[in-house]
Write a protein that holds these residues in place. Sequence first.
Motif, mmCIF file in Angstrom:
data_model
loop_
_atom_site.group_PDB
_atom_site.id
_atom_site.type_symbol
_atom_site.label_atom_id
_atom_site.label_comp_id
_atom_site.label_asym_id
_atom_site.label_seq_id
_atom_site.Cartn_x
_atom_site.Cartn_y
_atom_site.Cartn_z
ATOM 1 N N MET A 1 0.854 -1.182 0.000
ATOM 2 C CA MET A 1 0.000 0.000 0.000
ATOM 3 C C MET A 1 0.892 1.236 0.000
ATOM 4 S SD MET A 1 -2.754 1.249 2.854
ATOM 5 C CE MET A 1 -4.211 0.424 2.305
ATOM 6 N N ASP A 2 0.543 2.202 -0.842
ATOM 7 C CA ASP A 2 1.364 3.410 -0.870
ATOM 8 C C ASP A 2 0.905 4.394 0.202
ATOM 9 O OD1 ASP A 2 -0.151 5.221 -3.659
ATOM 10 O OD2 ASP A 2 -1.059 4.030 -2.094
ATOM 11 N N ILE A 3 1.750 5.347 0.491
ATOM 12 C CA ILE A 3 1.503 6.307 1.583
ATOM 13 C C ILE A 3 0.223 7.115 1.349
ATOM 14 C CG2 ILE A 3 2.455 8.307 2.789
ATOM 15 C CD1 ILE A 3 3.975 5.818 3.473
ATOM 16 N N PRO A 4 -0.010 7.687 0.148
ATOM 17 C CA PRO A 4 -1.254 8.456 -0.029
ATOM 18 C C PRO A 4 -2.515 7.617 0.214
ATOM 19 C CG PRO A 4 0.286 8.976 -1.780
ATOM 20 C CD PRO A 4 0.873 7.820 -1.010
ATOM 21 N N ALA A 5 -2.505 6.359 -0.241
ATOM 22 C CA ALA A 5 -3.671 5.498 -0.010
ATOM 23 C C ALA A 5 -3.848 5.226 1.484
ATOM 24 C CB ALA A 5 -3.506 4.190 -0.772
ATOM 25 N N ALA A 6 -2.735 5.008 2.191
ATOM 26 C CA ALA A 6 -2.802 4.775 3.640
ATOM 27 C C ALA A 6 -3.350 6.006 4.353
ATOM 28 C CB ALA A 6 -1.424 4.415 4.178
ATOM 29 N N LEU A 7 -2.896 7.182 3.922
ATOM 30 C CA LEU A 7 -3.401 8.415 4.533
ATOM 31 C C LEU A 7 -4.903 8.561 4.287
ATOM 32 C CD1 LEU A 7 -0.562 10.945 3.677
ATOM 33 C CD2 LEU A 7 -1.220 10.152 5.936
ATOM 34 N N GLY A 8 -5.339 8.217 3.090
ATOM 35 C CA GLY A 8 -6.772 8.282 2.779
ATOM 36 C C GLY A 8 -7.571 7.326 3.655
ATOM 37 N N GLY A 9 -7.038 6.124 3.839
ATOM 38 C CA GLY A 9 -7.715 5.146 4.688
ATOM 39 C C GLY A 9 -7.808 5.599 6.127
ATOM 40 N N VAL A 10 -6.740 6.157 6.651
ATOM 41 C CA VAL A 10 -6.753 6.639 8.035
ATOM 42 C C VAL A 10 -7.727 7.807 8.171
ATOM 43 C CG1 VAL A 10 -5.366 7.762 9.816
ATOM 44 C CG2 VAL A 10 -4.440 5.810 8.584
ATOM 45 N N SER A 11 -7.758 8.697 7.176
ATOM 46 C CA SER A 11 -8.700 9.827 7.221
ATOM 47 C C SER A 11 -10.139 9.334 7.223
ATOM 48 C CB SER A 11 -8.469 10.752 6.027
ATOM 49 O OG SER A 11 -7.230 11.375 6.129
ATOM 50 N N THR A 12 -10.442 8.339 6.395
ATOM 51 C CA THR A 12 -11.787 7.758 6.366
ATOM 52 C C THR A 12 -12.134 7.138 7.707
ATOM 53 O OG1 THR A 12 -11.567 7.327 4.006
ATOM 54 C CG2 THR A 12 -13.272 6.103 5.178
ATOM 55 N N ALA A 13 -11.191 6.399 8.294
ATOM 56 C CA ALA A 13 -11.425 5.775 9.600
ATOM 57 C C ALA A 13 -11.680 6.832 10.665
ATOM 58 C CB ALA A 13 -10.233 4.900 9.982
ATOM 59 N N LEU A 14 -10.945 7.917 10.625
ATOM 60 C CA LEU A 14 -11.170 8.994 11.594
ATOM 61 C C LEU A 14 -12.576 9.569 11.452
ATOM 62 C CD1 LEU A 14 -7.794 10.954 11.567
ATOM 63 C CD2 LEU A 14 -8.888 9.925 13.544
ATOM 64 N N THR A 15 -13.027 9.734 10.217
ATOM 65 C CA THR A 15 -14.371 10.264 9.979
ATOM 66 C C THR A 15 -15.435 9.318 10.549
ATOM 67 O OG1 THR A 15 -13.604 11.357 7.976
ATOM 68 C CG2 THR A 15 -15.974 11.037 8.184
ATOM 69 N N ILE A 16 -15.246 8.035 10.307
ATOM 70 C CA ILE A 16 -16.199 7.041 10.826
ATOM 71 C C ILE A 16 -16.207 7.043 12.339
ATOM 72 C CG2 ILE A 16 -16.657 4.552 11.002
ATOM 73 C CD1 ILE A 16 -15.586 4.355 8.085
ATOM 74 N N VAL A 17 -15.050 7.096 12.963
ATOM 75 C CA VAL A 17 -14.976 7.107 14.431
ATOM 76 C C VAL A 17 -15.671 8.344 14.980
ATOM 77 C CG1 VAL A 17 -13.382 7.314 16.376
ATOM 78 C CG2 VAL A 17 -12.941 5.648 14.584
ATOM 79 N N LYS A 18 -15.496 9.480 14.319
ATOM 80 C CA LYS A 18 -16.165 10.700 14.780
ATOM 81 C C LYS A 18 -17.682 10.562 14.656
ATOM 82 C CE LYS A 18 -12.315 13.791 13.893
ATOM 83 N NZ LYS A 18 -11.740 14.811 13.018
ATOM 84 N N GLN A 19 -18.142 9.906 13.567
ATOM 85 C CA GLN A 19 -19.579 9.684 13.406
ATOM 86 C C GLN A 19 -20.105 8.730 14.484
ATOM 87 O OE1 GLN A 19 -19.771 8.295 9.369
ATOM 88 N NE2 GLN A 19 -19.706 10.372 8.504
ATOM 89 N N LEU A 20 -19.321 7.707 14.801
ATOM 90 C CA LEU A 20 -19.720 6.782 15.870
ATOM 91 C C LEU A 20 -19.825 7.507 17.209
ATOM 92 C CD1 LEU A 20 -17.604 3.579 15.107
ATOM 93 C CD2 LEU A 20 -20.092 3.812 14.984
#
Length: 139
Positions: free
Chosen positions: A1-20
């Motif tokens: 996995m490349d760094i930009p994709a990993a950053l995108g995944g972490v950003s998405t996870a943060l958004t989901i956690v905030k929604q939870l």
Amino acid sequence: MDIPAALGGVSTALTIVKQLNDIDRRVDEAGFKLRIAEATSALAEAKLGLVDAQEDIRSKEAEISSLRSLLKRKEETVERSGYRYRCDANKNPIGTALCPVCMDEGRFVLTIQSDQSGRPYVCPKCKANFGYLSAFQDP
């Protein structure tokens, strides 16, 4: 996995956690919110680590590119009597020697005579004195 994709995944996870975190939980709400806060903190830390890693990678790539360029330029020279000279297509030395002090620092500076009377060769950049050097005719 490349760094930009990993950053995108972490950003998405943060958004989901905030929604939870915004979901109203009746069962052990304080414990749930604590776990969400811990997960958010861990993901934010991971994202910062990935950003730092991406910056380091970019820096290293730039350094590698610079070193490759220097190596290619050095390959366009030839060594004679312990000094490097520019060379023609047949690898024959041309002109005056390159300053070895400056070459160690990544600069390709030709030595010059301190005056026109055949005096020692010096580097015009770092002022190093190399005594009497061979000079070769340009073709």
